[in-house]
Design a protein around this motif. Sequence first.
Motif, PDB file in Angstrom:
ATOM      1  N   ILE A 159       3.665   8.498  -6.694  1.00 35.97           N
ATOM      2  CA  ILE A 159       4.134   9.890  -6.672  1.00 35.97           C
ATOM      3  C   ILE A 159       5.409  10.027  -7.486  1.00 35.97           C
ATOM      4  O   ILE A 159       5.587  10.972  -8.255  1.00 35.97           O
ATOM      5  CB  ILE A 159       4.339  10.344  -5.211  1.00 35.97           C
ATOM      6  CG1 ILE A 159       2.991  10.455  -4.522  1.00 35.97           C
ATOM      7  CG2 ILE A 159       5.058  11.681  -5.153  1.00 35.97           C
ATOM      8  CD1 ILE A 159       3.068  10.702  -3.046  1.00 35.97           C
ATOM      9  N   ASP A 183       3.066   1.516  -3.081  1.00 36.72           N
ATOM     10  CA  ASP A 183       2.244   1.973  -4.215  1.00 36.72           C
ATOM     11  C   ASP A 183       2.176   3.493  -4.238  1.00 36.72           C
ATOM     12  O   ASP A 183       2.336   4.112  -5.287  1.00 36.72           O
ATOM     13  CB  ASP A 183       0.817   1.430  -4.092  1.00 36.72           C
ATOM     14  CG  ASP A 183       0.701   0.052  -4.697  1.00 36.72           C
ATOM     15  OD1 ASP A 183       1.709  -0.409  -5.261  1.00 36.72           O
ATOM     16  OD2 ASP A 183      -0.380  -0.554  -4.594  1.00 36.72           O
ATOM     17  N   ILE A 184       1.923   4.062  -3.062  1.00 35.43           N
ATOM     18  CA  ILE A 184       1.827   5.523  -2.994  1.00 35.43           C
ATOM     19  C   ILE A 184       3.157   6.141  -3.406  1.00 35.43           C
ATOM     20  O   ILE A 184       3.210   7.073  -4.223  1.00 35.43           O
ATOM     21  CB  ILE A 184       1.447   5.970  -1.565  1.00 35.43           C
ATOM     22  CG1 ILE A 184       0.040   5.491  -1.241  1.00 35.43           C
ATOM     23  CG2 ILE A 184       1.532   7.482  -1.423  1.00 35.43           C
ATOM     24  CD1 ILE A 184      -0.349   5.688   0.189  1.00 35.43           C
ATOM     25  N   TYR A 242       0.837  -1.207   0.000  1.00 39.90           N
ATOM     26  CA  TYR A 242       0.000   0.000   0.000  1.00 39.90           C
ATOM     27  C   TYR A 242       0.870   1.255   0.000  1.00 39.90           C
ATOM     28  O   TYR A 242       0.691   2.151  -0.820  1.00 39.90           O
ATOM     29  CB  TYR A 242      -0.892  -0.033   1.239  1.00 39.90           C
ATOM     30  CG  TYR A 242      -1.835   1.134   1.358  1.00 39.90           C
ATOM     31  CD1 TYR A 242      -3.011   1.174   0.636  1.00 39.90           C
ATOM     32  CD2 TYR A 242      -1.549   2.198   2.203  1.00 39.90           C
ATOM     33  CE1 TYR A 242      -3.874   2.238   0.749  1.00 39.90           C
ATOM     34  CE2 TYR A 242      -2.408   3.264   2.323  1.00 39.90           C
ATOM     35  CZ  TYR A 242      -3.576   3.275   1.593  1.00 39.90           C
ATOM     36  OH  TYR A 242      -4.430   4.326   1.705  1.00 39.90           O
TER      37      TYR A 242
END
Lengths: 352, 169
Positions: free
Chosen positions: B22, B17-18, B14
């Motif tokens: 970005i 992924d962020i 999670y």
Amino acid sequence: MLLSITKNIHEWLFSLMPENVASIVEMTIIAIIYLTGFAVAGLFLVLMERRIAAWFQLRRGPNRVGFHGILQTIADALKLVSKELTGTIKADKFLYNLAPYFVIITALLALSVLPFTQDFQAFDINIGILFLIAISSIGVIGILLAGWSSNNKFSLIGAMRSGVQTISYELSVSLSLLTIVLMTGTLQLSEIVEVQKNGWLIVQGHIPAVIAFMIYMIAGTAETNRTPFDLVEAESELGAGFHTEYSGMKFAYFFLAEFINMFIIASIATTVFFGAWLSPFGITESIPLLGIFWFLAKTFVIVFLMMWFRWSFPRLRIDQILTLEWKYLLPINLVNLVVMAVIVWLGLTIQF
Amino acid sequence: MAWLNNSILEDMGYFSDIYQGIKSLLTGMSITGKYFLNFRKGSITQQYPENRETLKMFERFRGEVIMPHDENNEHRCTGCQACEIACPNGSIEIIWDRQLDEESGKKKKMIDKHIYHLGMCTMCGLCIEACPTDAIKWGQNFENSVYDRKYLDRVLNKPGSKLMKGVEE
């Protein structure tokens, strides 16, 4: 200076006629000023979008009407005014004609609370941010009405997507603004500007404020239905989405409102994160009139950022949009809100 | 304990992924930003040509078929109809008849009108390749729009023009 001019006009009007008439006249004058500003800003933003798009794509862009193409969008607007207003036979005529005004009036309403410079604010309501959040979600009704009343399945799909998208991202916009409200302790926009005299809120709130700003920019771009999130107009699959059946001036209203909404999203970001009309380090604090320049400069930098997004990022699918909102932005936002509350509670904000 | 590992990995996924998201967005923005800053140097489109008189189009430019005439109002077309035959969609029509040649005193094939339908022309250039005497060429004109389609049918040889001497030998 600006303050004294408006005050003089105010006093002159009230001395000339009875109070009720004078206030109505005053409101009309303000409305005319804002409408003019609205049209000019819209046309300028369309031109800016086209030029910047051209530069990103290594083209030259419109540069033949007037000096460097400055009159291009005015020529386009005149063309749109002269065009026939067509419509479908099976359209719901009343709603079909009403929808563009819904969109454009909500855009105008939001414009009225923005603090362009000291005392140059049409309506300094004490729940400014709440008002802005509420107004920006009314705009979607216009889009839904347009899609529904056109009696065209592509319009309807586009409008429904817009509804889904706006209602989802509304949440992130509001929460990211609330994160900042924790620091200011007020919803009134002029007070928020006042607080920022000790440093812009994005500096005061450091890490959580930057995260809030990033979330605000993503959600704001989604709210205006611009390209990484332009499922509403999806040229490749829906024709033109909700405004497929509109032509001439009614189409122009949608088009202008879209660009004004972009301006409004950028203006809110300027007001809340970047100190509105305050100059950097207070260099022109003695001249309040320059506040307009600073406000517009900051706003156009953010508008440019949104245009940069548009010409960099590929489009998202509808399920990806909802995943981004509900699984990423919203949880991060809630955590961020708590972090900001702790920071404000412990007094860890940076004050100058 | 496999389920625990999986859930931990997913949790890590999670956040990575962020991070990845970005990072890739910023990479994309830096690339488009570089293009934006260099738009003047690398512009791939051209300004609309305003200098129509001095403009020299590139060698392989195909705008319209013209028939050059010299100062004595003489062209090089013998009326052989090779271009008319070569044209795949009938853009060229040649109206000719046998007229008395002043020098030799014999009757000879001469063009009356070399009609060129620009509206039907696909700019394939087969007529120009087929012409044995180089009577027709590509023109420099690039603004071909007119207000009525009748203006697209052009007579290429000027009125009163003659065949240039020495072309047929």
